[in-house]
Motif scaffolding. Sequence first.
Motif, PDB file in Angstrom:
ATOM      1  N   ALA A  91       0.837  -1.200   0.000  1.00 22.41           N
ATOM      2  CA  ALA A  91       0.000   0.000   0.000  1.00 22.41           C
ATOM      3  C   ALA A  91       0.872   1.251   0.000  1.00 22.41           C
ATOM      4  O   ALA A  91       0.634   2.182  -0.781  1.00 22.41           O
ATOM      5  N   MET A  92       1.889   1.272   0.854  1.00 18.59           N
ATOM      6  CA  MET A  92       2.768   2.449   0.909  1.00 18.59           C
ATOM      7  C   MET A  92       3.549   2.627  -0.380  1.00 18.59           C
ATOM      8  O   MET A  92       3.736   3.756  -0.838  1.00 18.59           O
ATOM      9  N   ALA A  93       3.999   1.540  -0.986  1.00 23.21           N
ATOM     10  CA  ALA A  93       4.707   1.647  -2.262  1.00 23.21           C
ATOM     11  C   ALA A  93       3.787   2.253  -3.312  1.00 23.21           C
ATOM     12  O   ALA A  93       4.203   3.115  -4.095  1.00 23.21           O
ATOM     13  N   SER A  94       2.523   1.834  -3.310  1.00 21.80           N
ATOM     14  CA  SER A  94       1.561   2.406  -4.263  1.00 21.80           C
ATOM     15  C   SER A  94       1.332   3.886  -3.982  1.00 21.80           C
ATOM     16  O   SER A  94       1.268   4.692  -4.910  1.00 21.80           O
ATOM     17  N   ALA A  95       1.206   4.244  -2.701  1.00 21.25           N
ATOM     18  CA  ALA A  95       1.017   5.663  -2.351  1.00 21.25           C
ATOM     19  C   ALA A  95       2.213   6.478  -2.818  1.00 21.25           C
ATOM     20  O   ALA A  95       2.056   7.568  -3.373  1.00 21.25           O
ATOM     21  N   GLN A  96       3.420   5.953  -2.625  1.00 18.63           N
ATOM     22  CA  GLN A  96       4.622   6.680  -3.045  1.00 18.63           C
ATOM     23  C   GLN A  96       4.694   6.812  -4.566  1.00 18.63           C
ATOM     24  O   GLN A  96       5.318   7.739  -5.074  1.00 18.63           O
ATOM     25  N   GLN A  97       4.044   5.892  -5.290  1.00 19.98           N
ATOM     26  CA  GLN A  97       3.987   5.978  -6.748  1.00 19.98           C
ATOM     27  C   GLN A  97       2.798   6.807  -7.219  1.00 19.98           C
ATOM     28  O   GLN A  97       2.603   6.993  -8.421  1.00 19.98           O
ATOM     29  N   GLY A  98       1.972   7.283  -6.282  1.00 22.52           N
ATOM     30  CA  GLY A  98       0.813   8.089  -6.637  1.00 22.52           C
ATOM     31  C   GLY A  98      -0.376   7.264  -7.093  1.00 22.52           C
ATOM     32  O   GLY A  98      -1.297   7.787  -7.716  1.00 22.52           O
ATOM     33  N   ASP A  99      -0.412   5.981  -6.776  1.00 22.19           N
ATOM     34  CA  ASP A  99      -1.448   5.059  -7.221  1.00 22.19           C
ATOM     35  C   ASP A  99      -2.448   4.820  -6.089  1.00 22.19           C
ATOM     36  O   ASP A  99      -2.250   3.943  -5.251  1.00 22.19           O
ATOM     37  N   ALA A 100      -3.542   5.588  -6.081  1.00 21.46           N
ATOM     38  CA  ALA A 100      -4.539   5.477  -5.014  1.00 21.46           C
ATOM     39  C   ALA A 100      -5.238   4.121  -5.040  1.00 21.46           C
ATOM     40  O   ALA A 100      -5.502   3.538  -3.987  1.00 21.46           O
ATOM     41  N   ASP A 101      -5.549   3.607  -6.222  1.00 21.28           N
ATOM     42  CA  ASP A 101      -6.216   2.303  -6.303  1.00 21.28           C
ATOM     43  C   ASP A 101      -5.309   1.199  -5.760  1.00 21.28           C
ATOM     44  O   ASP A 101      -5.761   0.318  -5.026  1.00 21.28           O
ATOM     45  N   GLY A 111      -5.883  -6.658   5.271  1.00 23.44           N
ATOM     46  CA  GLY A 111      -6.960  -6.554   6.249  1.00 23.44           C
ATOM     47  C   GLY A 111      -7.084  -5.248   6.999  1.00 23.44           C
ATOM     48  O   GLY A 111      -7.620  -5.229   8.105  1.00 23.44           O
ATOM     49  N   TYR A 112      -6.626  -4.127   6.406  1.00 27.29           N
ATOM     50  CA  TYR A 112      -6.722  -2.843   7.112  1.00 27.29           C
ATOM     51  C   TYR A 112      -8.176  -2.472   7.381  1.00 27.29           C
ATOM     52  O   TYR A 112      -8.496  -1.909   8.411  1.00 27.29           O
ATOM     53  N   PHE A 113      -9.061  -2.757   6.439  1.00 28.09           N
ATOM     54  CA  PHE A 113     -10.467  -2.410   6.611  1.00 28.09           C
ATOM     55  C   PHE A 113     -11.339  -3.605   6.262  1.00 28.09           C
ATOM     56  O   PHE A 113     -10.929  -4.489   5.509  1.00 28.09           O
ATOM     57  N   THR A 114     -12.559  -3.617   6.841  1.00 29.08           N
ATOM     58  CA  THR A 114     -13.462  -4.745   6.628  1.00 29.08           C
ATOM     59  C   THR A 114     -14.668  -4.374   5.789  1.00 29.08           C
ATOM     60  O   THR A 114     -15.460  -5.242   5.444  1.00 29.08           O
ATOM     61  N   GLU A 119     -16.496   0.554  -2.138  1.00 25.43           N
ATOM     62  CA  GLU A 119     -16.867   1.809  -1.471  1.00 25.43           C
ATOM     63  C   GLU A 119     -15.639   2.528  -0.919  1.00 25.43           C
ATOM     64  O   GLU A 119     -15.524   3.752  -1.025  1.00 25.43           O
ATOM     65  N   TYR A 120     -14.714   1.788  -0.332  1.00 31.69           N
ATOM     66  CA  TYR A 120     -13.491   2.385   0.213  1.00 31.69           C
ATOM     67  C   TYR A 120     -12.697   3.020  -0.920  1.00 31.69           C
ATOM     68  O   TYR A 120     -12.218   4.148  -0.809  1.00 31.69           O
ATOM     69  N   GLN A 121     -12.586   2.303  -2.038  1.00 30.65           N
ATOM     70  CA  GLN A 121     -11.833   2.800  -3.186  1.00 30.65           C
ATOM     71  C   GLN A 121     -12.473   4.073  -3.751  1.00 30.65           C
ATOM     72  O   GLN A 121     -11.783   5.035  -4.065  1.00 30.65           O
ATOM     73  N   ARG A 122     -13.811   4.076  -3.866  1.00 36.11           N
ATOM     74  CA  ARG A 122     -14.505   5.278  -4.365  1.00 36.11           C
ATOM     75  C   ARG A 122     -14.274   6.455  -3.429  1.00 36.11           C
ATOM     76  O   ARG A 122     -14.018   7.573  -3.870  1.00 36.11           O
ATOM     77  N   ALA A 123     -14.377   6.212  -2.121  1.00 37.06           N
ATOM     78  CA  ALA A 123     -14.196   7.293  -1.147  1.00 37.06           C
ATOM     79  C   ALA A 123     -12.778   7.854  -1.216  1.00 37.06           C
ATOM     80  O   ALA A 123     -12.584   9.076  -1.263  1.00 37.06           O
ATOM     81  N   ILE A 124     -11.783   6.982  -1.242  1.00 36.91           N
ATOM     82  CA  ILE A 124     -10.391   7.437  -1.294  1.00 36.91           C
ATOM     83  C   ILE A 124     -10.142   8.191  -2.595  1.00 36.91           C
ATOM     84  O   ILE A 124      -9.532   9.265  -2.604  1.00 36.91           O
ATOM     85  N   GLY A 125     -10.634   7.654  -3.709  1.00 36.87           N
ATOM     86  CA  GLY A 125     -10.456   8.323  -5.005  1.00 36.87           C
ATOM     87  C   GLY A 125     -11.050   9.719  -5.017  1.00 36.87           C
ATOM     88  O   GLY A 125     -10.431  10.674  -5.499  1.00 36.87           O
TER      89      GLY A 125
END
Length: 172
Positions: A91-101, A111-114, A119-125
Motif C-alpha cells: 500500500a505504501m509503495a503504491s502511495a509513493q507511486q501516486g497510485d490510489a487504487d 486486512g486494514y479495513f473490513t 466503497e473504500y476505493q470510491r471514497a479514497i479516489g
Amino acid sequence: MKLSGSAPSPRTLAILWAQWAHETARGTRMYGHNFGGIKGTGPTGMSLRLRTREGHGAGERTLRDTFRAYPDARSGAQDWLELLRDRYPAAMASAQQGDADGFVRGLRARGYFTGSADEYQRAIGALVREAIEGPGVAQSSQPIRLGMWEQGVVEAFRRASERRHDSDEQGG
C-alpha cells in the motif's frame, strides 16, 4: 520524509490525507490522536474503547473495540505512517507511486479495513481528487468553513512548506 528518506510527492500526500480524512471523518472522529482508526494499544500503552462498524452489507455490525491512543498528534502520525510502512508495504509503495487504487488494494490485502473494497476505493479516489483539485467550488456559493482540526492541519502544512522553501533558498 523522516520515514522514507525523501520528500513525498503532492499525490502521495493527497493519498495519505484521503485515507486520514476517510478513517477519521475529516478529523471529527480522530479520538486519542489516532490518525488511521488503528486498533489495539498504542506504543505507550494508551488505548480507547470506542464503537465501530465492521463488515458491510448484510454482514455489517456495530461493536465496541479497542483503538490505539497517543499523547500527542506527532506520536499518532508517526505510528500511523510506521504501521503503513511496516505492515502494509504494498500500500505504501503504491502511495509513493501516486497510485490510489493500488494503495487501497494493498490495505485490503492485509486486512486494514473490513468494509466494501469498492466503497473504500470510491471514497479514497474522491478525496484524493478533492485534495489535488480542491473542493467543488461550483457546488456552493458559501465560503468553505474549516473545522478546528482542519485549520490545524492546513497551518501545519503551511509551516512545513515555508520551512522547506526557506531551506531550498538557503541551498539546504
